[in-house]
Design a protein around this motif. Structure first.
Motif, PDB file in Angstrom:
ATOM      1  N   ASP A  65       0.848  -1.187   0.000  1.00  0.00           N
ATOM      2  CA  ASP A  65       0.000   0.000   0.000  1.00  0.00           C
ATOM      3  C   ASP A  65       0.885   1.239   0.000  1.00  0.00           C
ATOM      4  O   ASP A  65       2.013   1.201   0.513  1.00  0.00           O
ATOM      5  N   PRO A  66       0.393   2.363  -0.551  1.00  0.00           N
ATOM      6  CA  PRO A  66       1.184   3.587  -0.560  1.00  0.00           C
ATOM      7  C   PRO A  66       1.204   4.247   0.831  1.00  0.00           C
ATOM      8  O   PRO A  66       0.159   4.582   1.390  1.00  0.00           O
ATOM      9  N   LEU A  67       2.392   4.409   1.398  1.00  0.00           N
ATOM     10  CA  LEU A  67       2.570   4.947   2.741  1.00  0.00           C
ATOM     11  C   LEU A  67       3.118   6.370   2.670  1.00  0.00           C
ATOM     12  O   LEU A  67       4.094   6.640   1.967  1.00  0.00           O
ATOM     13  N   VAL A  68       2.458   7.296   3.385  1.00  0.00           N
ATOM     14  CA  VAL A  68       2.957   8.671   3.487  1.00  0.00           C
ATOM     15  C   VAL A  68       3.060   9.037   4.961  1.00  0.00           C
ATOM     16  O   VAL A  68       2.368   8.462   5.809  1.00  0.00           O
ATOM     17  N   GLU A  69       3.926  10.004   5.247  1.00  0.00           N
ATOM     18  CA  GLU A  69       4.115  10.469   6.624  1.00  0.00           C
ATOM     19  C   GLU A  69       3.839  11.966   6.702  1.00  0.00           C
ATOM     20  O   GLU A  69       4.286  12.741   5.850  1.00  0.00           O
ATOM     21  N   CYS A  70       3.072  12.368   7.695  1.00  0.00           N
ATOM     22  CA  CYS A  70       2.790  13.786   7.910  1.00  0.00           C
ATOM     23  C   CYS A  70       4.076  14.468   8.381  1.00  0.00           C
ATOM     24  O   CYS A  70       4.717  14.013   9.338  1.00  0.00           O
ATOM     25  N   LEU A  71       4.458  15.540   7.728  1.00  0.00           N
ATOM     26  CA  LEU A  71       5.691  16.239   8.079  1.00  0.00           C
ATOM     27  C   LEU A  71       5.561  17.038   9.369  1.00  0.00           C
ATOM     28  O   LEU A  71       6.573  17.492   9.926  1.00  0.00           O
ATOM     29  N   SER A  72       4.342  17.195   9.861  1.00  0.00           N
ATOM     30  CA  SER A  72       4.135  17.949  11.096  1.00  0.00           C
ATOM     31  C   SER A  72       4.120  17.042  12.323  1.00  0.00           C
ATOM     32  O   SER A  72       4.903  17.235  13.248  1.00  0.00           O
TER      33      SER A  72
END
Length: 442
Positions: A85-92
């Motif tokens: 699955d496509p994983l993203v991380e919040c930069l905040s």
């Protein structure tokens, strides 16, 4: 109904249906244990599925394959390379999410559900399989995976099952078992978790007949939910578009249910073509063709797969059966009654035996009545509190019938049977009680 999910989760915990796992240690996110009533509900769901898919059909047999299989199985199936699955991380706030689960505005800007900010890292593919090692040495040669689906066991054992069972195309192999997926964002109670149980059937058919069988199994699986009491207006089919089909699928349809959080997949039906058997034939070097004696030819069968989760089914049956209604009291007033109007095949407890009080004359007789029905149905003996309160407790967990033993029982050898749905009460001789319940419960 407002806050229906809160009501369901509260009821599930309070009555021992679903419990947070490892709770005395602070819990483990999205891991759940099933208490006494939840265990019975799951057993009944599995039994109803097995009866419909195997017991009442010619040409469908069962299998229990290993959870840990050769790593080559998952290479052949495409899971090692592509099950991600496509994983993203919040930069905040640095929380991680599935990119496709984040809402986007008209400009395509995504919002972090945790902190409300809008900046994320580039998406990376995250493999969902749990990876471990077999044996004492942690090295690449010892890598194995917890299975992410039960289907591959049925493909790998296809030839052995077909030959030992002497089955002819078309036929099916059914399996119920645990699967594991390292989901990025599990949630919505037991809707999505990392450890879950699947009920899957692989139906092997002749190429060219697969479209017909695909439609057949769609209709059969929808009817199963309707037969078990799920409201028709809460169910629908959703066909997968060409851009969302899995790599192995020619066609796929979800049976969706309208959960309190929106429409979502309950069961999937897929036309997997001959992809899986062809892949395993190529990677293993074994001939997985089927020999049609009448046509004197070999071919690799196509496969239609209905796949359903036990845990997600539990959630649907609980939500769909939940009722809050006004009920009359003995004093002529009304009070709120919470009812799980479960189909009687699914109810965790089928019969509750209730002595009118804890009187020393009533308890032994009530125990004898309980022993009379216990061999046939899951039975609960309850003598704590007022009879009205005990009725409410049984309504809340979906018990279809309450059998009350009172002082008249000692004279007329009869008991009062109360129906959960109508709340009507009838007087039944003890000698006819089993026959009366059998006509209604089976």
């Amino acid at each position: 109904m407002p806050d229906l999910m809160d009501a369901i989760t509260s009821l599930a915990k309070r009555r021992g249906i679903v419990l947070p796992s490892s709770e005395i240690y602070g819990g483990l996110r999205s891991s759940w244990d099933y208490g006494p009533l939840g265990t019975e509900l799951r057993r009944n769901i599995r039994a109803a599925w097995w009866r419909a898919m195997v017991q009442l059909r010619d040409g469908v047999v069962g299998l229990e394959s290993s959870i840990i299989m050769s790593a080559k199985v998952w290479e052949a199936s495409g899971h090692v390379a592509g099950f991600s699955d496509p994983l993203v991380e919040c930069l905040s706030c640095h929380q991680r999410f599935r990119e496709d689960h984040l809402d986007a505005d008209a400009d395509g800007r995504r919002t972090c559900p945790n902190c409300g900010e809008h900046e994320f890292t580039e998406a990376k593919q995250f493999n969902l399989m749990f990876r471990t090692f077999m044996g004492p040495v942690e090295e690449d040669a010892a890598v194995v995976y917890l299975r992410p689906e039960t289907a591959q066991g049925m493909f790998v054992d296809f030839t052995a099952v077909q030959q030992t069972s002497r089955l002819k195309i078309p036929f099916g192999i059914a399996q119920i078992g645990k699967s594991f997926r390292n989901e990025i964002t599990p949630g919505n109670f037991i809707f999505r978790s990392r450890e879950f149980e699947q009920m899957e059937m692989e139906f092997f058919c002749e190429p060219g007949t697969d479209d017909e069988w695909f439609e057949y199994w769609k209709a059969q699986r929808m009817q199963w939910f309707l037969d078990l009491g799920v409201r028709k207006d809460k169910l629908r089919f959703r066909d997968h578009g060409a851009d969302e089909l899995a790599h192995y699928a020619k066609a796929a349809t979800d049976i969706e249910y309208e959960f309190p959080f929106g429409w979502a997949e309950l069961e999937g039906v897929a036309n997997r073509t001959d992809f899986d058997l062809r892949q395993h034939q190529q990677f293993s070097g074994e001939d997985l063709q089927y020999f049609d004696q009448e046509g004197d030819r070999h071919f690799i069968p196509f496969v239609v797969e209905p796949a359903l989760g036990v845990d997600r089914s539990v959630l649907v049956f609980l939500i769909d059966a939940y009722r809050e209604e006004e009920a009359p009291t003995a004093s002529g007033k009304t009070e709120k009654r919470t009812v799980l109007a479960l189909h009687r095949d699914l109810s965790p407890v089928k019969v509750a035996v209730l002595p009118l009080s804890r009187n020393e004359r009533l308890t032994p007789e009530a125990k004898r009545v309980s022993e009379l029905v216990k061999p046939r149905w899951i039975t609960q003996f309850d003598d704590a509190g007022s009879i009205g309160r005990r009725y409410r407790r049984q309504d809340e967990v979906g018990t279809p019938y309450c059998v009350t033993v009172d002082f008249e029982t000692l004279e007329d050898r009869a008991v009062t049977v109360r129906d959960r749905d109508t709340m009507q009460q009838v007087r039944i001789p003890i000698e006819g009680l089993v026959r009366y319940l059998n006509e209604r419960l089976g």
